[in-house]
Write an enzyme that holds these catalytic residues in place. Structure first.
Site, mmCIF file in Angstrom:
data_model
loop_
_atom_site.group_PDB
_atom_site.id
_atom_site.type_symbol
_atom_site.label_atom_id
_atom_site.label_comp_id
_atom_site.label_asym_id
_atom_site.label_seq_id
_atom_site.Cartn_x
_atom_site.Cartn_y
_atom_site.Cartn_z
ATOM 1 C CB THR A 12 5.293 3.306 2.257
ATOM 2 O OG1 THR A 12 4.500 3.185 1.065
ATOM 3 C CG2 THR A 12 4.461 2.901 3.451
ATOM 4 C CB CYS A 139 6.360 -3.890 9.195
ATOM 5 S SG CYS A 139 5.935 -4.870 7.751
ATOM 6 C CG ASN A 140 5.034 -9.094 9.173
ATOM 7 O OD1 ASN A 140 4.037 -8.964 9.883
ATOM 8 N ND2 ASN A 140 4.967 -9.161 7.855
ATOM 9 C CG HIS A 218 1.532 -7.400 8.271
ATOM 10 N ND1 HIS A 218 1.393 -7.832 6.979
ATOM 11 C CD2 HIS A 218 2.541 -6.488 8.239
ATOM 12 C CE1 HIS A 218 2.272 -7.233 6.203
ATOM 13 N NE2 HIS A 218 2.980 -6.405 6.937
ATOM 14 C CD GLN A 300 0.313 -2.331 6.045
ATOM 15 O OE1 GLN A 300 -0.225 -2.703 7.079
ATOM 16 N NE2 GLN A 300 -0.357 -1.757 5.066
#
Lengths: 349, 349
Positions: A12, A139-140, A218, A300
């Site tokens: 990814t 990512c968050n 998210h 994400q």
């Protein structure tokens, strides 16, 4: 000077960073590594970019996918390796990177200690210069830090309380869930996200997280106490001036949920509907004295891609933060305002 | 000769057909119509393409989105209108199309009788020449007909029994479901799909359908009795030779479900991850004497786009079927084989 780059792990994150590297005129993608022979491995092989760990050579030979060499051979040829292996695996590979004296960029799935330095462009690009290792936060955390570093610099932050509503799986992950539950993640508070923010920005922050059955984005609900009274206009101005933050006017556009944000990215023609920008719902921004609420959405799969490109420059070159952001964002086609979004969509290509 | 085209309805199908028309050197997109002011309307307005029904002029004026004219004004300027309004609404608009003597292409959400002629390129392109109206059959019927007309021509079909596993909503439809049920659709057998197939191809077919909680693709389980004994190789050969059918080798590629098919389309850089091709799982093709089983996946948002472009040519020009398929498929970047898929992915752009 051209930085020679390897990507270890072509999933990814790896495939997106690889394509982003190919777009940089100051970088060269020497190769990528993959451990499983599948269609992506075959596509990399067609370009002569495929390297594999030595112990996997047989698997690839069996599947008829030609490899350009082993991971060790690849590491000998590069200045920087971007480790995009699954969380926790990067730590194991660090020994190999050390062996070849190659600089390495890890992802947020690794612990801070693996690199000893956690990276987020808007917060601490300059501190990364000359370092051997850096870890691009998850990512968050990247989504949180883009807003927090911006507001901390502009206004000053006293305290942050935030709830992270996480997607259950990535779109291609057919064996992961939940598919019909809301999972406290973890049930023992706080969540690791606030702790992770503090590896980059030293503020009072506590986060909680739940996982829900969706694959696309998210969503963060932020409650921030600032150091002084502010107006909604001042917040909007600060967010709109910052790179990689896209404020979306929901009422005008009809974009009122994560699905519509993704539909917008699809209409923009973004490859894989990637949205490297953090998306803030304009109407969610609510201010009362020093207290600020807002909701923001994080794609994400792609939000950390610009930070990975910047991290390569920060470690291996003397390019300034502003110049790196400019190069990265223009080559990746990032937008600054919703007017830019409309211009891109109106190409109808 | 350039065919002047209007698109009435700028939603899921309309925006895709509009972009496809812009890619054709023998067509001109004069305008599109939309009834709600949102970000897509604004983007069309920026290009001077936005027309609205007269009774909606006020709504758009209020939202500050400039329009180029009314639907009636648009219809005066074009040869063909593609009706991409919601199911059942096209029938109402037919009166307006008649008034201006404009040829019209309806979608599968309208009844066969609205156009009096149902269209699917591989089955009956030639019969459409010179007609005033045609109806491009729905996404599921288009998927069925691509395979059925191909096998009926090559081998001959005695009987078809099929189960359609439908997606519950399109990705952007946040208020539609089911989100946690399997819905017989309808519970009174058969489903309309087989009946719809028979508006184009006169064979013994009965279909059943269920709706499931997914947004990305439909899946068909086909059971076909052929007129003679066949081998799996013969079936494969016929499907691979046909346009717009993509046979996917699951074992080799790792693409074993609809989520992975969409990931493949994302990796190909397809705008909005559209897959205009019907995707057949190679390993699902099972043959026993005259009996054939197979599973195929339909991207509900985009599969009918090539057929809409062909239908414009069939109604308004003398272009042959083969030439229209060639032009449509090359301008839309359709692929024929999985090797082509790999070549596209390996661009890594």
């Amino acid at each position: 000077m051209t930085v020679k780059v390897a990507i270890n792990g072509f999933g990814t994150i790896g495939k997106r960073v690889a394509e982003a590297v190919l777009k940089q005129d100051d970088m060269e993608l020497v190769g990528v590594t993959k451990t499983r022979p599948d269609y992506l491995a075959k596509a990399a092989s067609l370009r002569g970019l495929l390297y594999v760990p030595e112990e996997k050579l047989q698997d690839f030979e069996k599947s008829g996918i030609e490899v350009a060499g082993t991971l060790d051979e690849l590491l000998r040829k590069v200045d920087v390796v971007v480790d995009a292996t699954p969380g926790g695996i990067g730590k194991e590979y660090k020994k190999v990177y050390e062996k070849y004296g190659v600089k390495a960029i890890f992802q947020g799935g690794e612990k801070h200690e693996v690199a000893g330095f956690s990276f987020s462009t808007l917060c601490n690009y300059e501190e990364a210069h000359g370092k051997q290792y850096a870890r691009v936060v998850s990512c968050n955390t990247t989504g949180l830090l883009r807003v927090l570093c911006t507001l901390h610099k502009e206004i000053g932050i006293e305290k942050v309380r935030a709830t992270i509503v996480r997607r259950g799986a990535d779109p291609h992950e057919t064996k992961r869930g939940p598919i019909n539950a809301i999972v406290p993640n973890p049930v023992t508070l706080p969540s690791h996200h606030g702790i992770d923010v503090r590896t980059v920005l030293d503020i009072d922050i506590a986060t909680t997280a739940v996982v829900v059955p969706t694959t696309i984005m998210h969503l963060h609900v932020l409650n921030i106490v600032l150091k002084e009274n502010v107006s909604k206009e001042k917040i909007l101005e600060a967010l709109e001036a910052a790179p990689r933050i896209l404020v979306i006017p929901s009422e005008f556009s009809g974009i009122k949920d994560t699905a519509k944000i993704i539909e917008m990215a699809r209409d923009m023609g973004r490859k894989r509907y990637d949205l490297n920008e953090l998306a803030v719902f304009e109407e969610s921004i609510s201010v009362n004295g020093k207290e600020l609420f807002l909701m923001q959405a994080v794609h994400q799969e792609s939000i950390v891609v610009p930070e990975n490109i910047d991290a390569i420059r920060a470690l291996a070159t003397n390019v300034s933060k502003e110049e790196s952001i400019r190069k990265t964002d223009s080559t990746l086609g990032l937008v600054k305002t919703f007017d830019d979004v409309l211009k891109v969509i109106s190409r109808f290509e």
